[in-house]
Design a protein around this motif. Structure first.
Motif, PDB file in Angstrom:
ATOM      1  N   ALA A   1       5.293  -8.679  -4.815  1.00  0.00           N
ATOM      2  CA  ALA A   1       4.385  -9.294  -3.905  1.00  0.00           C
ATOM      3  C   ALA A   1       2.756  -8.584  -3.838  1.00  0.00           C
ATOM      4  O   ALA A   1       1.943  -9.082  -3.263  1.00  0.00           O
ATOM      5  N   GLY A   2       2.926  -7.231  -4.270  1.00  0.00           N
ATOM      6  CA  GLY A   2       1.658  -6.416  -4.201  1.00  0.00           C
ATOM      7  C   GLY A   2       1.716  -5.038  -4.897  1.00  0.00           C
ATOM      8  O   GLY A   2       2.726  -4.757  -5.223  1.00  0.00           O
ATOM      9  N   VAL A   3       0.413  -4.879  -5.513  1.00  0.00           N
ATOM     10  CA  VAL A   3       0.257  -3.674  -6.310  1.00  0.00           C
ATOM     11  C   VAL A   3      -0.935  -2.847  -5.943  1.00  0.00           C
ATOM     12  O   VAL A   3      -1.988  -3.552  -5.463  1.00  0.00           O
ATOM     13  N   LEU A   4      -0.660  -1.383  -5.867  1.00  0.00           N
ATOM     14  CA  LEU A   4      -1.921  -0.603  -5.298  1.00  0.00           C
ATOM     15  C   LEU A   4      -1.848   0.498  -6.261  1.00  0.00           C
ATOM     16  O   LEU A   4      -0.689   0.947  -6.397  1.00  0.00           O
TER      17      LEU A   4
ATOM     18  N   SER B   1      -7.528   0.181  -7.233  1.00  0.00           N
ATOM     19  CA  SER B   1      -7.411  -1.277  -6.990  1.00  0.00           C
ATOM     20  C   SER B   1      -6.330  -1.842  -6.127  1.00  0.00           C
ATOM     21  O   SER B   1      -5.121  -1.047  -6.117  1.00  0.00           O
ATOM     22  N   SER B   2      -6.315  -2.658  -5.799  1.00  0.00           N
ATOM     23  CA  SER B   2      -5.117  -3.560  -5.063  1.00  0.00           C
ATOM     24  C   SER B   2      -4.999  -4.994  -5.304  1.00  0.00           C
ATOM     25  O   SER B   2      -6.243  -5.676  -5.489  1.00  0.00           O
ATOM     26  N   LYS B   3      -3.710  -5.352  -5.542  1.00  0.00           N
ATOM     27  CA  LYS B   3      -3.545  -6.897  -5.299  1.00  0.00           C
ATOM     28  C   LYS B   3      -2.369  -7.300  -4.655  1.00  0.00           C
ATOM     29  O   LYS B   3      -1.599  -6.704  -4.154  1.00  0.00           O
ATOM     30  N   GLY B   4      -2.518  -8.615  -4.089  1.00  0.00           N
ATOM     31  CA  GLY B   4      -1.471  -9.238  -3.239  1.00  0.00           C
ATOM     32  C   GLY B   4      -1.486  -8.593  -1.918  1.00  0.00           C
ATOM     33  O   GLY B   4      -2.611  -8.433  -1.395  1.00  0.00           O
ATOM     34  N   ILE B   5      -0.298  -8.165  -1.161  1.00  0.00           N
ATOM     35  CA  ILE B   5      -0.235  -7.683  -0.056  1.00  0.00           C
ATOM     36  C   ILE B   5      -0.327  -6.476   0.068  1.00  0.00           C
ATOM     37  O   ILE B   5      -0.450  -5.906   1.259  1.00  0.00           O
ATOM     38  N   ALA B   6      -0.731  -5.515  -0.817  1.00  0.00           N
ATOM     39  CA  ALA B   6      -0.917  -4.207  -0.806  1.00  0.00           C
ATOM     40  C   ALA B   6      -2.406  -3.999  -0.173  1.00  0.00           C
ATOM     41  O   ALA B   6      -3.370  -4.628  -0.624  1.00  0.00           O
TER      42      ALA B   6
ATOM     43  N   ILE C   1      10.939   2.664  -0.211  1.00  0.00           N
ATOM     44  CA  ILE C   1      10.827   2.450   1.065  1.00  0.00           C
ATOM     45  C   ILE C   1      11.414   1.146   1.568  1.00  0.00           C
ATOM     46  O   ILE C   1      10.951   0.039   0.875  1.00  0.00           O
ATOM     47  N   GLU C   2      12.526   1.023   1.996  1.00  0.00           N
ATOM     48  CA  GLU C   2      13.214  -0.333   2.280  1.00  0.00           C
ATOM     49  C   GLU C   2      13.109  -0.741   3.428  1.00  0.00           C
ATOM     50  O   GLU C   2      13.394   0.097   4.642  1.00  0.00           O
ATOM     51  N   ALA C   3      12.846  -1.858   3.872  1.00  0.00           N
ATOM     52  CA  ALA C   3      12.794  -2.510   5.325  1.00  0.00           C
ATOM     53  C   ALA C   3      13.221  -4.054   5.049  1.00  0.00           C
ATOM     54  O   ALA C   3      13.277  -4.646   3.961  1.00  0.00           O
ATOM     55  N   ASP C   4      13.354  -4.609   6.290  1.00  0.00           N
ATOM     56  CA  ASP C   4      13.673  -6.148   6.247  1.00  0.00           C
ATOM     57  C   ASP C   4      12.677  -6.851   5.538  1.00  0.00           C
ATOM     58  O   ASP C   4      13.118  -7.884   4.711  1.00  0.00           O
ATOM     59  N   GLY C   5      11.371  -6.500   5.431  1.00  0.00           N
ATOM     60  CA  GLY C   5      10.274  -7.431   4.842  1.00  0.00           C
ATOM     61  C   GLY C   5      10.211  -7.061   3.425  1.00  0.00           C
ATOM     62  O   GLY C   5       9.340  -7.777   2.927  1.00  0.00           O
ATOM     63  N   GLY C   6      10.853  -6.093   2.745  1.00  0.00           N
ATOM     64  CA  GLY C   6      10.945  -5.767   1.293  1.00  0.00           C
ATOM     65  C   GLY C   6      11.107  -4.340   1.148  1.00  0.00           C
ATOM     66  O   GLY C   6      11.462  -3.533   2.009  1.00  0.00           O
TER      67      GLY C   6
ATOM     68  N   ASP D   1      -2.847  11.691 -12.310  1.00  0.00           N
ATOM     69  CA  ASP D   1      -3.693  11.686 -11.291  1.00  0.00           C
ATOM     70  C   ASP D   1      -3.716  10.401 -10.559  1.00  0.00           C
ATOM     71  O   ASP D   1      -4.460   9.890  -9.522  1.00  0.00           O
ATOM     72  N   ILE D   2      -2.639   9.545 -10.630  1.00  0.00           N
ATOM     73  CA  ILE D   2      -2.465   7.985 -10.557  1.00  0.00           C
ATOM     74  C   ILE D   2      -1.360   7.939  -9.759  1.00  0.00           C
ATOM     75  O   ILE D   2      -0.377   8.243 -10.085  1.00  0.00           O
ATOM     76  N   THR D   3      -1.515   7.384  -8.512  1.00  0.00           N
ATOM     77  CA  THR D   3      -0.144   7.098  -7.629  1.00  0.00           C
ATOM     78  C   THR D   3      -0.269   5.420  -7.618  1.00  0.00           C
ATOM     79  O   THR D   3      -1.440   4.924  -7.344  1.00  0.00           O
ATOM     80  N   MET D   4       0.991   4.934  -7.978  1.00  0.00           N
ATOM     81  CA  MET D   4       1.046   3.446  -7.951  1.00  0.00           C
ATOM     82  C   MET D   4       2.151   2.879  -6.994  1.00  0.00           C
ATOM     83  O   MET D   4       3.119   3.854  -6.697  1.00  0.00           O
ATOM     84  N   ALA D   5       1.860   2.174  -6.051  1.00  0.00           N
ATOM     85  CA  ALA D   5       3.045   1.298  -5.227  1.00  0.00           C
ATOM     86  C   ALA D   5       3.039  -0.098  -5.591  1.00  0.00           C
ATOM     87  O   ALA D   5       2.089  -0.762  -5.921  1.00  0.00           O
ATOM     88  N   VAL D   6       4.230  -0.471  -5.674  1.00  0.00           N
ATOM     89  CA  VAL D   6       4.593  -1.739  -6.057  1.00  0.00           C
ATOM     90  C   VAL D   6       5.371  -2.360  -4.802  1.00  0.00           C
ATOM     91  O   VAL D   6       6.452  -1.702  -4.474  1.00  0.00           O
ATOM     92  N   TYR D   7       5.024  -3.572  -4.313  1.00  0.00           N
ATOM     93  CA  TYR D   7       5.592  -4.054  -2.953  1.00  0.00           C
ATOM     94  C   TYR D   7       6.540  -5.288  -3.615  1.00  0.00           C
ATOM     95  O   TYR D   7       6.012  -5.941  -4.219  1.00  0.00           O
ATOM     96  N   LYS D   8       7.654  -5.196  -3.130  1.00  0.00           N
ATOM     97  CA  LYS D   8       8.850  -6.078  -3.620  1.00  0.00           C
ATOM     98  C   LYS D   8       9.095  -7.071  -2.433  1.00  0.00           C
ATOM     99  O   LYS D   8       9.389  -6.495  -1.403  1.00  0.00           O
TER     100      LYS D   8
END
Length: 91
Positions: A19-22, A32-37, A66-71, A80-87
């Motif tokens: 649902a999102g990438v940062l 850069s960020s896309k979606g809900i990130a 990191i898990e929660a009810d919302g994903g 040097d890059i940190t990437m977060a993927v929202y599922k």
């Protein structure tokens, strides 16, 4: 690097359930960020990645989930890059 980063983010964002990438640099600046990130979270995500590296020095680039009810948010820092993927939560 910019085109490679955008291409990687676009490919990741197309994966079903994502649902999102940062991406952030080593200082927490949002590259850069896309979606809900949200760009505003880049600093916190980069900080979490640095802290996880200190907690587990044998594995220099652990994956944080990191898990929660919302994903789930998956965070990984490499070089040097940190990437977060929202599922999205599984239906």
């Amino acid at each position: 690097m910019e085109k490679t980063l955008e291409k990687s983010m676009e490919e990741t964002f197309r994966v079903p359930g994502v649902a999102g990438v940062l991406c952030a640099d080593e200082h927490g600046l949002c590259l850069s960020s896309k979606g809900i990130a949200k760009k505003e979270t880049a600093g916190q995500l980069a900080s979490l990645a640095r802290q996880a590296q200190q907690l587990h020095p044998v594995n220099p680039s652990p994956v944080i989930a990191i898990e929660a009810d919302g994903g789930t948010v998956l965070i990984k820092s490499e070089s040097d890059i940190t990437m977060a993927v929202y599922k999205s939560p599984m239906s």
